[in-house]
Design a protein around this motif. Structure first.
Motif, mmCIF file in Angstrom:
data_model
loop_
_atom_site.group_PDB
_atom_site.id
_atom_site.type_symbol
_atom_site.label_atom_id
_atom_site.label_comp_id
_atom_site.label_asym_id
_atom_site.label_seq_id
_atom_site.Cartn_x
_atom_site.Cartn_y
_atom_site.Cartn_z
ATOM 1 N N CYS A 97 0.842 -1.203 0.000
ATOM 2 C CA CYS A 97 0.000 0.000 0.000
ATOM 3 C C CYS A 97 0.871 1.244 0.000
ATOM 4 O O CYS A 97 1.806 1.365 0.786
ATOM 5 C CB CYS A 97 -0.907 0.008 1.234
ATOM 6 S SG CYS A 97 -1.831 1.545 1.422
ATOM 7 N N VAL A 98 0.575 2.191 -0.907
ATOM 8 C CA VAL A 98 1.359 3.417 -0.988
ATOM 9 C C VAL A 98 0.599 4.607 -0.405
ATOM 10 O O VAL A 98 1.083 5.736 -0.438
ATOM 11 C CB VAL A 98 1.771 3.722 -2.450
ATOM 12 C CG1 VAL A 98 2.726 2.650 -2.960
ATOM 13 C CG2 VAL A 98 0.565 3.842 -3.360
ATOM 14 N N GLY A 99 -0.601 4.392 0.106
ATOM 15 C CA GLY A 99 -1.350 5.457 0.767
ATOM 16 C C GLY A 99 -1.988 6.456 -0.183
ATOM 17 O O GLY A 99 -2.224 7.604 0.194
ATOM 18 N N CYS A 100 -2.343 6.021 -1.389
ATOM 19 C CA CYS A 100 -2.820 6.973 -2.412
ATOM 20 C C CYS A 100 -4.295 7.330 -2.261
ATOM 21 O O CYS A 100 -4.793 8.230 -2.926
ATOM 22 C CB CYS A 100 -2.574 6.393 -3.795
ATOM 23 S SG CYS A 100 -3.640 4.991 -4.161
ATOM 24 N N ARG A 101 -5.036 6.597 -1.436
ATOM 25 C CA ARG A 101 -6.462 6.836 -1.163
ATOM 26 C C ARG A 101 -7.383 6.613 -2.368
ATOM 27 O O ARG A 101 -8.525 7.074 -2.371
ATOM 28 C CB ARG A 101 -6.712 8.265 -0.642
ATOM 29 C CG ARG A 101 -6.053 8.588 0.693
ATOM 30 C CD ARG A 101 -6.718 9.809 1.320
ATOM 31 N NE ARG A 101 -6.007 10.292 2.487
ATOM 32 C CZ ARG A 101 -5.105 11.267 2.463
ATOM 33 N NH1 ARG A 101 -4.813 11.869 1.322
ATOM 34 N NH2 ARG A 101 -4.509 11.656 3.563
ATOM 35 N N ARG A 102 -6.909 5.923 -3.405
ATOM 36 C CA ARG A 102 -7.827 5.609 -4.512
ATOM 37 C C ARG A 102 -9.000 4.769 -3.988
ATOM 38 O O ARG A 102 -10.138 4.925 -4.424
ATOM 39 C CB ARG A 102 -7.113 4.821 -5.616
ATOM 40 C CG ARG A 102 -5.905 5.503 -6.242
ATOM 41 C CD ARG A 102 -6.323 6.604 -7.195
ATOM 42 N NE ARG A 102 -5.196 7.141 -7.953
ATOM 43 C CZ ARG A 102 -4.312 8.036 -7.502
ATOM 44 N NH1 ARG A 102 -4.405 8.491 -6.265
ATOM 45 N NH2 ARG A 102 -3.351 8.485 -8.276
ATOM 46 N N CYS A 103 -8.694 3.885 -3.045
ATOM 47 C CA CYS A 103 -9.714 2.982 -2.502
ATOM 48 C C CYS A 103 -10.806 3.765 -1.767
ATOM 49 O O CYS A 103 -11.983 3.424 -1.855
ATOM 50 C CB CYS A 103 -9.074 1.964 -1.576
ATOM 51 S SG CYS A 103 -7.976 2.663 -0.327
ATOM 52 N N VAL A 115 -7.351 5.800 5.569
ATOM 53 C CA VAL A 115 -5.978 5.331 5.370
ATOM 54 C C VAL A 115 -5.091 6.011 6.402
ATOM 55 O O VAL A 115 -4.974 7.239 6.421
ATOM 56 C CB VAL A 115 -5.477 5.634 3.944
ATOM 57 C CG1 VAL A 115 -4.088 5.027 3.744
ATOM 58 C CG2 VAL A 115 -6.446 5.091 2.902
ATOM 59 N N PRO A 169 -4.737 1.122 5.649
ATOM 60 C CA PRO A 169 -6.137 1.479 5.438
ATOM 61 C C PRO A 169 -7.031 0.669 6.381
ATOM 62 O O PRO A 169 -6.851 -0.532 6.524
ATOM 63 C CB PRO A 169 -6.394 1.085 3.982
ATOM 64 C CG PRO A 169 -5.035 0.945 3.354
ATOM 65 C CD PRO A 169 -4.148 0.463 4.460
ATOM 66 N N CYS A 205 -7.184 -0.472 -6.583
ATOM 67 C CA CYS A 205 -5.883 -0.250 -5.934
ATOM 68 C C CYS A 205 -4.721 -0.387 -6.919
ATOM 69 O O CYS A 205 -4.489 -1.464 -7.456
ATOM 70 C CB CYS A 205 -5.703 -1.236 -4.784
ATOM 71 S SG CYS A 205 -4.070 -1.138 -4.037
ATOM 72 N N PRO A 206 -3.986 0.712 -7.177
ATOM 73 C CA PRO A 206 -2.924 0.652 -8.177
ATOM 74 C C PRO A 206 -1.737 -0.184 -7.722
ATOM 75 O O PRO A 206 -0.926 -0.604 -8.542
ATOM 76 C CB PRO A 206 -2.519 2.116 -8.366
ATOM 77 C CG PRO A 206 -2.893 2.770 -7.089
ATOM 78 C CD PRO A 206 -4.084 2.027 -6.558
ATOM 79 N N ALA A 207 -1.636 -0.431 -6.422
ATOM 80 C CA ALA A 207 -0.511 -1.209 -5.904
ATOM 81 C C ALA A 207 -0.856 -2.697 -5.812
ATOM 82 O O ALA A 207 0.000 -3.508 -5.472
ATOM 83 C CB ALA A 207 -0.097 -0.684 -4.536
ATOM 84 N N ARG A 213 -4.781 -5.047 -2.305
ATOM 85 C CA ARG A 213 -6.031 -5.506 -1.691
ATOM 86 C C ARG A 213 -6.477 -6.836 -2.274
ATOM 87 O O ARG A 213 -6.565 -6.989 -3.478
ATOM 88 C CB ARG A 213 -7.107 -4.437 -1.890
ATOM 89 C CG ARG A 213 -6.804 -3.167 -1.100
ATOM 90 C CD ARG A 213 -7.824 -2.083 -1.363
ATOM 91 N NE ARG A 213 -7.792 -1.075 -0.316
ATOM 92 C CZ ARG A 213 -8.503 -1.150 0.801
ATOM 93 N NH1 ARG A 213 -9.339 -2.154 0.993
ATOM 94 N NH2 ARG A 213 -8.399 -0.204 1.713
HETATM 95 S S1 SF4 Z 1 -5.737 2.251 -3.279
HETATM 96 FE FE1 SF4 Z 1 -4.273 0.652 -2.618
HETATM 97 S S2 SF4 Z 1 -2.288 1.717 -2.447
HETATM 98 FE FE2 SF4 Z 1 -3.874 3.328 -2.518
HETATM 99 S S3 SF4 Z 1 -4.332 3.714 -0.329
HETATM 100 FE FE3 SF4 Z 1 -5.820 2.172 -1.013
HETATM 101 S S4 SF4 Z 1 -4.878 0.197 -0.483
HETATM 102 FE FE4 SF4 Z 1 -3.230 1.750 -0.392
#
Ligand code: SF4
Ligand code: SF4
Lengths: 293, 174
Positions: free
Chosen positions: A86-92, A113, A145, A248-250, A253
């Motif tokens: 997880c990079v903390g991008c908040r897309r989720c 997150v 998250p 999630c781009p990483a 999940r």
């Molecule tokens: S979308 Fe993926 S990488 Fe970005 S905050 Fe959520 S879990 Fe982390």
């Protein structure tokens, strides 16, 4: 209203009592008495959701489909999140808001997150949700998250005075928005801050409504009720991945069936270092965190 | 005609059922992936290279592809370690086996065996589709630039608004 038999309509007490008893019997026989949604028979449930759809059409001007898909046999859902990815991008966070019809204003986010310090490890005393750098991940930080952990030993369902929240057969903890009285006991009981309260009618622009809903999931909520993550019940009971998994781009999940030995979830539990949040509280979450590397 | 229709389509109709049974996967030797993320107009490589002589000497490229900066074990690797010199539209493994771009994960997997294993199990990388049925994978190259594979930092979405005082927002009614 406390009408006695001496009232002008001339009914005797006996007649009134007989009428009341008849009405009560009729209620039981036709099962149209008040019942929470998880107890009503299928045909009654279908008529209830048809009513909901009609009300949504009138009030929100949207053709919302309120699904009633039941739990699939042989399925217990579980989730796993790779903390090392997880990079903390908040897309989720925002994919969840759109999929699940969360209020835009006032803002409700089912996923929070948390940014944590690598030096400190998973430590809620050194965590923050308001980080806002130009780019993530930030040096020296990792991200956790948090949404509903779908506890197997869920404190939230035990404290509800009206039985408006319960665990479904596939392990999803759900809320009946018609039976929730907004006392917020469950919010106090939840150790993960996973439940959110609608202080007002949700600010949900009609154009942004996700019309594919479930009756104990993402259907638009009234004011004064509690809501939370349902593992995207409207998607997952139809075989699909939750929205956050797909966005999630990483690829952090993961989701699947705990009872299927070939599932991704089982692979993770059997091969990776896995942890749950606040393990000492014995809530037995079905939301696992793991380190793939 | 009608019977033929039934016979043909019955097995298909049964498919979703069998997919729901435990361990429906396993036989996925060649996972479904979208096409490789080529730069526009760059493929097929033979479009240019067919008529060019191969210069097998390790060197910095200056005339073309000079935009590619290798940050991937660059001390030991260069173009022709992965790109094939004879079949210009293919990659090759360490043993010389040709690998199409659409299966580049087999090339990456030679060094990154643990990641490859996790990827095949659906644990490394993003998947979409059905949790108990048809899934789409991504190639390694969809998320990692093969020449600079480190995951690139990205801009986060806005942080949540701090909690507001109940009643401070207008418009709600009970
Ligand atoms: S979308 Fe993926 S990488 Fe970005 S905050 Fe959520 S879990 Fe982390
Ligand atoms: S995380 Fe909170 S809301 Fe979710 S099941 Fe556990 S106690 Fe209930």
């Amino acid at each position: 209203m406390n009408q006695g038999p001496e009232q002008a309509d001339g009914l005797s007490r006996r007649q009134v009592m007989a009428g009341a008893a008849g009405a009560a019997a009729a209620m039981i026989l036709t099962s149209c008495g008040p019942k929470s949604l998880h107890e009503v028979p299928k045909d009654r449930l279908l008529s209830l959701v048809a009513e909901m759809e009609k009300t949504y059409k009138e009030k929100l001007g949207a053709d919302i489909k309120v699904g009633t898909e039941p739990a699939l046999p042989g399925v217990e859902f579980a989730y796993a999140l790779d903390i090392s990815r997880c990079v903390g991008c908040r897309r989720c966070v925002y994919a969840c808001v759109e999929e699940n019809n969360q209020s835009r204003d006032p803002q409700i986010h089912w996923i929070k997150v948390l940014s944590m310090e690598k030096e400190k490890g998973v430590d809620f005393a050194h965590a923050g949700a308001y980080y806002d750098p130009k780019e993530v991940p930030e040096d020296g930080h990792f991200y956790v998250p948090v949404a509903c952990q779908q506890c197997r030993n869920a404190p939230c369902t035990k404290v509800c005075p009206t039985g408006a929240t319960w665990t479904e057969r596939d392990g999803i903890v759900v809320i009946d928005y018609d039976w929730c009285i907004g006392c917020r006991y469950c919010m106090a009981a939840c150790p993960y801050g996973a439940r959110h309260f609608n202080w007002t009618t949700p600010g949900l622009p009609t154009a942004e409504i996700n019309k594919n809903t479930h009756y104990i999931g993402n259907r638009p909520r009234p004011s004064g009720v509690v809501e939370k993550c349902t593992f995207c019940i409207q998607r997952t009971r139809n075989g699909r991945y939750p929205a956050c998994v797909e966005v999630c781009p990483a690829g952090a999940r993961k989701f699947g069936n705990l009872l299927d030995p070939g599932s991704e979830i089982r692979y993770i539990i059997e091969h990776k270092r896995v942890l749950v949040l606040k393990e000492d509280l014995n809530t037995l979450p079905k939301f696992f965190y793991f380190y793939a590397t | 005609m009608r019977i033929a229709f039934l016979v043909l389509f019955l097995p298909v109709a049964l498919l979703p059922l069998s997919a729901a049974s435990p361990s429906a996967k396993k036989a996925e030797e060649r996972p479904e992936v979208p096409p490789p993320p080529f730069t526009d107009g760059i493929f097929p490589c033979s479009g240019c290279h067919a008529t060019m002589e191969v210069n097998p000497k390790r060197r910095a490229l200056t005339e073309f592809h000079d935009d590619i900066v290798l940050r991937h074990d660059e001390e030991h690797r260069w173009c022709l370690d992965c790109h094939d010199a004879k079949d210009r539209d293919s990659l090759h493994s360490a043993s010389g086996e040709l690998i199409p771009f659409s299966e580049s994960y087999r090339l990456c997997g030679q060094c990154h065996g643990e990641k490859f294993r996790d990827w095949k199990a659906g644990v490394h990388g993003r998947r979409s589709g059905d949790w108990n049925g048809h899934k789409t994978y991504l190639l390694c190259a969809h998320c990692h630039n093969p020449h600079q594979p480190r995951f690139r930092p990205l801009a986060p979405k806005p942080p949540p608004r701090p909690p507001q005082r109940p009643g401070s927002t207008k418009g709600g009614s009970r």
